[in-house]
Design an enzyme around this catalytic site. Sequence first.
Site, PDB file in Angstrom:
ATOM      1  N   ASP A  88      38.929  21.199  70.852  1.00  0.00           N
ATOM      2  CA  ASP A  88      38.719  19.980  70.073  1.00  0.00           C
ATOM      3  C   ASP A  88      37.527  19.248  70.677  1.00  0.00           C
ATOM      4  OD1 ASP A  88      38.709  17.614  68.741  1.00  0.00           O
ATOM      5  OD2 ASP A  88      40.781  17.051  69.228  1.00  0.00           O
ATOM      6  N   ASP A 105      34.706  16.762  70.974  1.00  0.00           N
ATOM      7  CA  ASP A 105      34.356  15.424  70.473  1.00  0.00           C
ATOM      8  C   ASP A 105      33.014  15.091  71.123  1.00  0.00           C
ATOM      9  OD1 ASP A 105      36.719  15.232  69.061  1.00  0.00           O
ATOM     10  OD2 ASP A 105      37.473  13.460  70.123  1.00  0.00           O
ATOM     11  N   ASP A 157      52.540  36.374  73.313  1.00  0.00           N
ATOM     12  CA  ASP A 157      53.141  35.953  74.571  1.00  0.00           C
ATOM     13  C   ASP A 157      53.658  34.527  74.628  1.00  0.00           C
ATOM     14  OD1 ASP A 157      52.925  38.481  75.628  1.00  0.00           O
ATOM     15  OD2 ASP A 157      51.015  38.117  76.608  1.00  0.00           O
ATOM     16  N   HIS A 160      45.492  49.314  73.489  1.00  0.00           N
ATOM     17  CA  HIS A 160      45.920  48.028  72.938  1.00  0.00           C
ATOM     18  C   HIS A 160      44.745  47.075  72.949  1.00  0.00           C
ATOM     19  CE1 HIS A 160      46.478  47.990  77.316  1.00  0.00           C
ATOM     20  NE2 HIS A 160      46.190  46.708  77.269  1.00  0.00           N
ATOM     21  N   TYR A 168      52.231  42.342  82.787  1.00  0.00           N
ATOM     22  CA  TYR A 168      50.853  41.894  82.879  1.00  0.00           C
ATOM     23  C   TYR A 168      50.733  40.578  83.599  1.00  0.00           C
ATOM     24  CZ  TYR A 168      47.190  44.549  80.805  1.00  0.00           C
ATOM     25  OH  TYR A 168      46.198  45.455  80.620  1.00  0.00           O
TER      26      TYR A 168
HETATM   27 CA   LIG Z   1      36.918  16.870  67.575  1.00  0.00          CA
HETATM   28 CU   LIG Z   2      45.402  45.701  78.789  1.00  0.00          CU
END
Ligand SMILES: [Ca+2]
Ligand SMILES: [Cu+2]
Lengths: 728, 728
Positions: free
Chosen positions: A494, A496, A348, A485, A436
Amino acid sequence: CEGDRGREWAHHGASMFADLTPNEMRDVRDYLQGKPELGLTAARGKSLKKNSILLMELHLPRKHEALRALDRGQAKPMRQARVVVQFGNQSQPNITEIIVSPLPFPTSYREKTFKGDKPIRFESRPITEAEYSHIIGILQKITAKVHKVLFETTGGFSFHNCTDRCLTFADIAPRGLESGERRTWIMLQKFVEGYFIHPVGFEVLVNHKDLNPERWTVEKVWYNGQYFDKVEELADQYEKGTLEKVKLPDHDDKDLYSTYIPRGHSNTRTDIHGPKLVEPQGPRYHVDGNFVEYAGWSFAFRVRSSAGLQIFDLRFNGERIAYEVSLQEAIAFYSGDTPAAMQTKYIDAGWAMGTLDYELAPGIDCPEIATFLDLHHYYDTDKPVHYKNALCVFEMTTGMPLRRHFNNNFQGGYNFFGGLENHVLVLRTTSTVYNYDYIWDFLFYQNGVMESRVSATGYIHATFFTPNGLHYGSKVYNYVLGNLHTHLIHYKVDLDIAGRKNSFESMNLKYVNFTNPWSHKHSVVQSKLVKTQHQTERGAAFRFGKKFPRYVHFYNPNEKNKWGHQKGYRIQYNSHADSVLPRGWMEENGISWSRYPLAVTRHKDSEPTSSSIYTQNDPWEPVVSFEDYIRNDESIINQDLVAWVTVGFLHVPHSEDIPNTATPGNAVGFFLRPFNFFDEDPSLASRSTVIVRQVKEGKPKVQRWTPEVVGHCVTDRPFFYNGTYAGV
Amino acid sequence: CEGDRGREWAHHGASMFADLTPNEMRDVRDYLQGKPELGLTAARGKSLKKNSILLMELHLPRKHEALRALDRGQAKPMRQARVVVQFGNQSQPNITEIIVSPLPFPTSYREKTFKGDKPIRFESRPITEAEYSHIIGILQKITAKVHKVLFETTGGFSFHNCTDRCLTFADIAPRGLESGERRTWIMLQKFVEGYFIHPVGFEVLVNHKDLNPERWTVEKVWYNGQYFDKVEELADQYEKGTLEKVKLPDHDDKDLYSTYIPRGHSNTRTDIHGPKLVEPQGPRYHVDGNFVEYAGWSFAFRVRSSAGLQIFDLRFNGERIAYEVSLQEAIAFYSGDTPAAMQTKYIDAGWAMGTLDYELAPGIDCPEIATFLDLHHYYDTDKPVHYKNALCVFEMTTGMPLRRHFNNNFQGGYNFFGGLENHVLVLRTTSTVYNYDYIWDFLFYQNGVMESRVSATGYIHATFFTPNGLHYGSKVYNYVLGNLHTHLIHYKVDLDIAGRKNSFESMNLKYVNFTNPWSHKHSVVQSKLVKTQHQTERGAAFRFGKKFPRYVHFYNPNEKNKWGHQKGYRIQYNSHADSVLPRGWMEENGISWSRYPLAVTRHKDSEPTSSSIYTQNDPWEPVVSFEDYIRNDESIINQDLVAWVTVGFLHVPHSEDIPNTATPGNAVGFFLRPFNFFDEDPSLASRSTVIVRQVKEGKPKVQRWTPEVVGHCVTDRPFFYNGTYAGV
Ligand SMILES: [Ca+2]
Ligand SMILES: [Cu+2]
Ligand SMILES: [Ca+2]
Ligand SMILES: [Ca+2]
Ligand SMILES: [Ca+2]
Ligand SMILES: [Cu+2]
């Protein structure tokens, strides 16, 4: 003090992550359009052979530069824009990404390269409105040739020259079977409310690679289970009666099937409003631009046009937990019996799902008390597009305690009762990717827990029913199959943990068996913690289908809490995901991130995302390939680590997906949970705690720090608790 | 009409499942105490050598009798009571369960037998207040002998003759290592607010099997990592200095560690009330006694004294989905380095967790708008005990849509926007099992989805810190270890999908590979549904550690929905459970249900529960053994099936569990989700839907069936939605 300064710097730095303003967008547009060497023209012109801006958004500062501002209050790096330019008007058309700086008054631009200097194939670009207008054009020609087939099959619907009985279409991606192709299966549907679930049994494969739409061709046609090489072949055979015709049941305008119109009855009233949220004494969070504070939390946010919501500089009590937590990609890979169904592998970001965040309805999409914020995107446009109320922030009660304890005295009473209501701050956008609707939430609990969650709703992607289709889903209407599906969502986390230098371990349990120290003829069998420190990226890439560790734990080996434990956070999954294709099989190369529920890499500014807007239309040889990030198998001990998290679920549609998939049970995500990060539960800072102590005589003593009476909209009666239990 | 009659019968039948009234309890008590052959005396007398009632509760009618009333409106079977009598005053003491009938005027009683006519060992009975009083007695004697050890170790705390510096204790179960034993490790703690997390390093093993407490003995003592055979031995060695002494840091009354008292600061205000729920136009659900209706749902409930919350005759739009959904057992099995820690295997029905449902605080445990209901229990008492506000029912908003779709017109506007807010009815009780507080929820969504969920809060069970303890948890205070443990919860789910005769299948995906029908040089690889019908009980008992199916599906092979699919429901897990001991290892025999995330059996009135109140104190040879239910491996095709569901999670305590485990992230459970049960989403019946359509000129047209203005407590402004997005 340290904490106040941290807060000030966080606030100061948040604007580094703020999306481009409309003025910045216009400035960048004007700057680039003023460069004769680029030869840019307007994007919305119908020609495909042009040079124009496809997308423009903030280009993030490099992390170490941003940290100078966030951690030391230093000057912020200059703002930059990332611009995707389609160069169609040249002998070798290509897509080029350009970094423009500084904002708001650009003076220079440079080409942005991808890892391994991979070029961006022109065929991998998303479809623009211009291209759609030509697709509609060729569909008009195609459907004119089979007008009778369609008209008779549908009982009066047609694609061209229609008034109230019209057909519309859905285009399937990827658009071919190999890199460099651009040919799309297109499925016709009745153009009625909820047309997504009105396929009529006609699908056509159009090759639209050529930049001259006059040269586009039809490569295949599918009608009621039968393939034809040409549209004319279908028309001929239909005329001759040498194919299997189908006639849909008469269209009934009163059949509410695909609509939202209420029908049926309920035991209890629904024509009055259900419970609603109020803020009896006003909001308890702050929003300043893209900077948010709530309880001990602070963070900045933005919504990038490709993949959507991102948060940055996530802190609790001024201490960093994550530099970035962001949505990377959402895919839905289908199975089925029609060519459209078999071909559907939606990726998407390639539909710019970050731009598909349309207006949120108060009281439905977000509570009435929410703060609604506007967004701007610059995608397939010649001016910034304003999305009103596209993002909301609100605090809500979960209707349960965050903690509570009834401290029994086992004499019909108690030493104390204590409790704190569970409140959570929610940051929300949506993406309506055609049929969707995804609801993207980041939730911030008072106790240092953060949750990322996606809920799925909207219409299913459905195809024409054939008996063989039942291997791939359920029949949900006379002539409609809901195709199975798998939804997979990828996040970049990320972390830290109290700084950049982190390590990663997994924890499992192992039975140990030893002589019982107080009864030597017996043995003790019990579970023991086994911690595995993961040394390198390959060793920290967990495959679907393999056993996943009980705990996955990120910690700062250099920072300890009061009790000597390394400060850490763990990721807890709420997911039913599995891989969608065998490793390395065709389109799977484009989504190599989906091999791993969790992979841990060393942070690189050159590895900002795991996907791109180009993957959808060229998943075979993707410009951004996540697998490249772990191939060099770097050390992940005491490094700046990034966790890449895949969640999702298998969706076998069923009758209750009509008219829409409903959110209950269709939410997946993950929690970031402190694990010895703090010295104790940081929600102890909340003054909303209530403590009740029984006294010898008279009313229990209530200790609280909030007003005794909530307010007349909730209840005029003060809090009351007795707590005793007694024989009668 | 059929629906109305069904509703009437459901309402009519609900009282069959209602818990005993105080009057019924008194009648049964008086009736049994009037039987000279039983020789019953008061329960609360201090003698252990007596015959007395331990527990009294409703005895459920047999299912086929109840169904006559529920399905045909016939007369309800007579009400009966189940009474647990402890016969201590005889040469071979035993526990006998007695069925008394009819209520309210009993005329007869008979002995209730268990499967296989297993007798109930007297040693397996729960501990009563009487026995605790003697345990306190022996602890006074014990602690007097080591007064100096305790006083010096703790800096002034003592068990006897204390005023403000007192010790208290926690008793560990099971109570021994083999069937027939009754010897308990007891751990001393500082008696301060939150004493559960104040162990002082002294544990003692008391044998209290003898019914004469004068003959109770001390079998082992543990102090600061060292074992002693006798209390005197510890005292001597301490005196001589031949053991390793420990002195806890000075007790600081100002250290808020284990308390709820707020400390620390927050970025945003918490001294005002956070968001609250209101019902702007009043409640939208009905409660009549133990009968509840909401949206299309109806059900009856009760709270049994052993294991707690049960619902019966769960229907949607009058059609049955389940006959019973009920809590069966909750366990927490620990690991650690001290004898108390190693020994702890709490099996909470043995603590009568159904009776531990103390008063719920409005605004904390349940929203202020909840309906609070009282309960009565008869356990270790001589009269019914009244639990005020022990159960609550409320409707809440989840702050998100149940469904929503923005139907883009790709021209800056939309064909329609539609949405329905997600509301859910919650039925809630709690169990405060000494330190821990479980929150038991059943949630009823408007779209036919039902959720069972348990959230964990309250204090952790913690033991004295030793360095070796770090293999089994985290240090959470100077001298305290939070011990790792696994919570497992067992539910009985007697699904009756549109009738009693059901079948069960699992669904998985398998890759298929075939020539691409429209491009013969290519192959298609896609996932195909593989359904496995499970024939017998053994084949439908899924083990932990083995791969669990993607979908588990219960259906009625004799009833189809409009599209020809067998009407079904599936169970979707939200759990991180795993087994706690090797199969067949000692105490594991008592919890054989915990081998299976899911097991499916044929319904038997003789197999009402998977556990009993006797398992805690004799898990080695349990009276009720779930494994017996599947041993005969009956056919489960087109039968009355029962699903037995185990959920849970591993809990490795960490600093943020101080002072209490918090609920965010600590909730597990399962969903019952319709799968082709209805013809479409039954929440379409809700008139709370809002549909907005863009019109050429002027304000968008809002179609709704609820008042335009919610009410002044939420907002005085009418709903507004625009939905366009435009260049600026
Ligand atoms: Ca990091
Ligand atoms: Cu679905
Ligand atoms: Ca790397
Ligand atoms: Ca059986
Ligand atoms: Ca059943
Ligand atoms: Cu726990």
